[in-house]
Write a protein that holds these residues in place. Structure first.
Motif, PDB file in Angstrom:
ATOM      1  N   VAL A  48       0.830  -1.204   0.000  1.00 51.28           N
ATOM      2  CA  VAL A  48       0.000   0.000   0.000  1.00 51.28           C
ATOM      3  C   VAL A  48       0.864   1.253   0.000  1.00 51.28           C
ATOM      4  O   VAL A  48       0.605   2.204  -0.752  1.00 51.28           O
ATOM      5  CB  VAL A  48      -0.941  -0.005   1.224  1.00 51.28           C
ATOM      6  N   VAL A  50       0.697   3.936  -3.075  1.00 48.84           N
ATOM      7  CA  VAL A  50       0.247   5.303  -2.799  1.00 48.84           C
ATOM      8  C   VAL A  50       1.352   6.310  -3.105  1.00 48.84           C
ATOM      9  O   VAL A  50       1.112   7.359  -3.713  1.00 48.84           O
ATOM     10  CB  VAL A  50      -0.212   5.420  -1.329  1.00 48.84           C
ATOM     11  N   THR A  51       2.588   5.995  -2.714  1.00 46.88           N
ATOM     12  CA  THR A  51       3.700   6.902  -2.966  1.00 46.88           C
ATOM     13  C   THR A  51       3.917   7.119  -4.458  1.00 46.88           C
ATOM     14  O   THR A  51       4.065   8.258  -4.935  1.00 46.88           O
ATOM     15  CB  THR A  51       4.995   6.353  -2.339  1.00 46.88           C
ATOM     16  N   MET A  53       1.736   6.591  -6.857  1.00 50.51           N
ATOM     17  CA  MET A  53       0.577   7.249  -7.459  1.00 50.51           C
ATOM     18  C   MET A  53       0.612   8.749  -7.235  1.00 50.51           C
ATOM     19  O   MET A  53       0.284   9.527  -8.128  1.00 50.51           O
ATOM     20  CB  MET A  53      -0.717   6.667  -6.880  1.00 50.51           C
ATOM     21  N   VAL A  54       1.015   9.147  -6.040  1.00 52.48           N
ATOM     22  CA  VAL A  54       1.105  10.584  -5.754  1.00 52.48           C
ATOM     23  C   VAL A  54       2.166  11.230  -6.635  1.00 52.48           C
ATOM     24  O   VAL A  54       1.980  12.339  -7.159  1.00 52.48           O
ATOM     25  CB  VAL A  54       1.425  10.808  -4.260  1.00 52.48           C
ATOM     26  N   ALA A  66      -2.359   0.615  -9.223  1.00 48.63           N
ATOM     27  CA  ALA A  66      -2.983  -0.189  -8.163  1.00 48.63           C
ATOM     28  C   ALA A  66      -3.572  -1.467  -8.738  1.00 48.63           C
ATOM     29  O   ALA A  66      -3.406  -2.556  -8.172  1.00 48.63           O
ATOM     30  CB  ALA A  66      -4.056   0.627  -7.458  1.00 48.63           C
ATOM     31  N   THR A 110      -5.561  -2.819   0.166  1.00 42.69           N
ATOM     32  CA  THR A 110      -5.021  -1.910  -0.846  1.00 42.69           C
ATOM     33  C   THR A 110      -6.124  -1.114  -1.528  1.00 42.69           C
ATOM     34  O   THR A 110      -5.990   0.107  -1.705  1.00 42.69           O
ATOM     35  CB  THR A 110      -4.225  -2.701  -1.904  1.00 42.69           C
ATOM     36  N   ALA A 119      -7.438   1.740   0.663  1.00 46.49           N
ATOM     37  CA  ALA A 119      -6.420   2.783   0.826  1.00 46.49           C
ATOM     38  C   ALA A 119      -6.258   3.603  -0.451  1.00 46.49           C
ATOM     39  O   ALA A 119      -6.206   4.848  -0.415  1.00 46.49           O
ATOM     40  CB  ALA A 119      -5.090   2.153   1.219  1.00 46.49           C
ATOM     41  N   VAL A 120      -6.197   2.933  -1.583  1.00 46.78           N
ATOM     42  CA  VAL A 120      -6.049   3.641  -2.857  1.00 46.78           C
ATOM     43  C   VAL A 120      -7.302   4.460  -3.170  1.00 46.78           C
ATOM     44  O   VAL A 120      -7.214   5.566  -3.705  1.00 46.78           O
ATOM     45  CB  VAL A 120      -5.747   2.627  -3.985  1.00 46.78           C
ATOM     46  N   VAL A 140      -7.112   7.697  -1.298  1.00 50.45           N
ATOM     47  CA  VAL A 140      -6.130   8.607  -1.893  1.00 50.45           C
ATOM     48  C   VAL A 140      -6.666   9.244  -3.153  1.00 50.45           C
ATOM     49  O   VAL A 140      -6.533  10.468  -3.370  1.00 50.45           O
ATOM     50  CB  VAL A 140      -4.811   7.847  -2.183  1.00 50.45           C
ATOM     51  N   THR A 141      -7.286   8.444  -4.023  1.00 49.64           N
ATOM     52  CA  THR A 141      -7.784   8.999  -5.284  1.00 49.64           C
ATOM     53  C   THR A 141      -8.951   9.965  -5.063  1.00 49.64           C
ATOM     54  O   THR A 141      -9.081  10.963  -5.767  1.00 49.64           O
ATOM     55  CB  THR A 141      -8.217   7.874  -6.229  1.00 49.64           C
TER      56      THR A 141
END
Length: 366
Positions: free
Chosen positions: A80, A84-85, A87-88, A98, A301, A304-305, A308-309
């Motif tokens: 995760v 996330v890192t 993707m950012v 993801a 995952t 969490a994703v 973030v999105t």
């Protein structure tokens, strides 16, 4: 062999996580030359192996099936954090990261880890024996969450492309999280006996007889070193990820291969631990590690994703391609046929490994 109850403080498994974190502090945020990338990669591999050791110490202390969850959750935290890192940092070009990573994790765990452990068990004792009730429950949960999260987006019509709308994404995230919570409760509380190892002779193993469990102090020290190792793995993997991404692009390979590399990295501890369990005639423990990791990968995952999105208002592609849907369907069907008898021969192990090989070939040459 099970981990020893006590580990010297100067043992490499104790020293390496600390050294890896120090190296992480020195290279964080810097562009790394090729020789330094090699050094970082070595420490990254060492941190993964150290994480395996300390997770096994904790698992030996708490016993099965709780022990299998320790490593599953630990490696999912790594996955995760990496997704996330990246993707950012990656923006729109990482919209499918993801999906690629989670699907790679499903194929590696359900076909690679499970297939390899069935093969080892069958070669050593002619038959790999496990509990069909517990394994069937694990596989059913993985199939349901994978279908809802990775297949359904390709058929919805609210938005164009293989994506969920906002409400659909929220439902998928909540469903994945809820099913994972129920899965953990079933495995550790309500039907714990379904997930305990079974020997070839049919004996249920509730305790490890060949070694005394580590003391609470040793287990707590391993917990601290495990956290350090996980921090090092996430940070060092992020440090070398630009080199991996540029290498994939320069080689003319699909960008989805980055997700495969991430999944292979984070699942290395699971694979090592599962193989060790299979060699000790603990096939159920191996399957718990494999399918439990698949369930943790999707169940933790995806929520969490999704958060973030939604927070960053960035695109998220979850729907699989037709070829990957075929592979997922074959994996579920073959897995079901493997689970029903409660025992497997080397043929079933080789069938699962063949499915993994097909996935890897298509990852390189879609």
């Amino acid at each position: 062999m099970a981990p020893r109850p006590r580990t010297p403080y100067l043992h490499w498994t104790s020293a390496l996580p600390v050294l890896a974190v120090v190296l992480l502090a020195l290279v964080w945020g810097r562009s790394l030359p090729t020789p330094l990338v090699g050094l970082v990669s070595l420490f990254l591999a060492g941190a993964v192996l150290a994480a395996v050791h300390h997770a096994e110490v904790i698992a030996h202390r708490v016993g099965e099936p709780f022990g299998s969850l320790v490593l599953a959750v630990a490696v999912t935290v790594i996955e995760v954090a990496l997704i996330v890192t990246l993707m950012v940092d990656g923006g729109e070009k990482s919209a499918g990261l993801a999906r690629d990573t989670v699907f790679a994790a499903v194929m590696i765990t359900c076909n690679g880890i499970v297939g390899l452990c069935l093969l080892i068990g069958a070669l050593k004792r002619r038959l790999a024996v496990f509990n069909a009730e517990g394994t069937g429950a694990e596989l059913a949960t993985v199939a349901t969450v994978a279908g809802l999260s990775l297949v359904l987006p390709s058929f919805t019509t609210s938005v164009s492309g293989p994506r969920f709308s906002g409400p659909q994404l929220i439902f998928a995230a909540c469903a994945a999280l809820a099913l994972y919570g129920l899965f953990v409760t079933t495995q550790t509380v309500r039907h714990r006996d379904y997930f305990l190892p079974v020997t070839t002779a049919g004996e249920v193993i509730d305790t490890e007889e060949h070694a005394d469990p580590p003391t609470t102090l040793v287990a707590l020290r391993s917990l601290g070193l495990l956290l350090l190792a996980l921090i090092a793995v996430v940070g060092l993997a992020k440090a070398v990820s630009p080199t991996v991404e540029s290498g994939v692009v320069s080689a003319g390979l699909p960008s989805s291969l980055v997700g495969v590399v991430i999944a292979l990295l984070v699942l290395l501890p699971e694979t090592i631990a599962a193989v060790r369990a299979a060699r000790r005639d603990r096939i159920q423990t191996s399957i718990n590690l494999g399918l439990g990791s698949a369930m943790a990968s999707i169940g933790l995952t995806i929520p969490a994703v999704a958060l973030v999105t939604i927070w960053l208002k960035s695109p998220l592609i979850l729907g699989l391609s037709p070829s990957h849907m075929v592979l997922l369907t074959l994996t579920i069907v073959v897995g079901t046929l493997t689970v029903v008898p409660g025992r497997a021969t080397l043929l079933q192990g080789c069938v699962h490994l063949t499915l993994l090989a097909a996935y890897l070939v298509l990852a390189v040459s879609p």
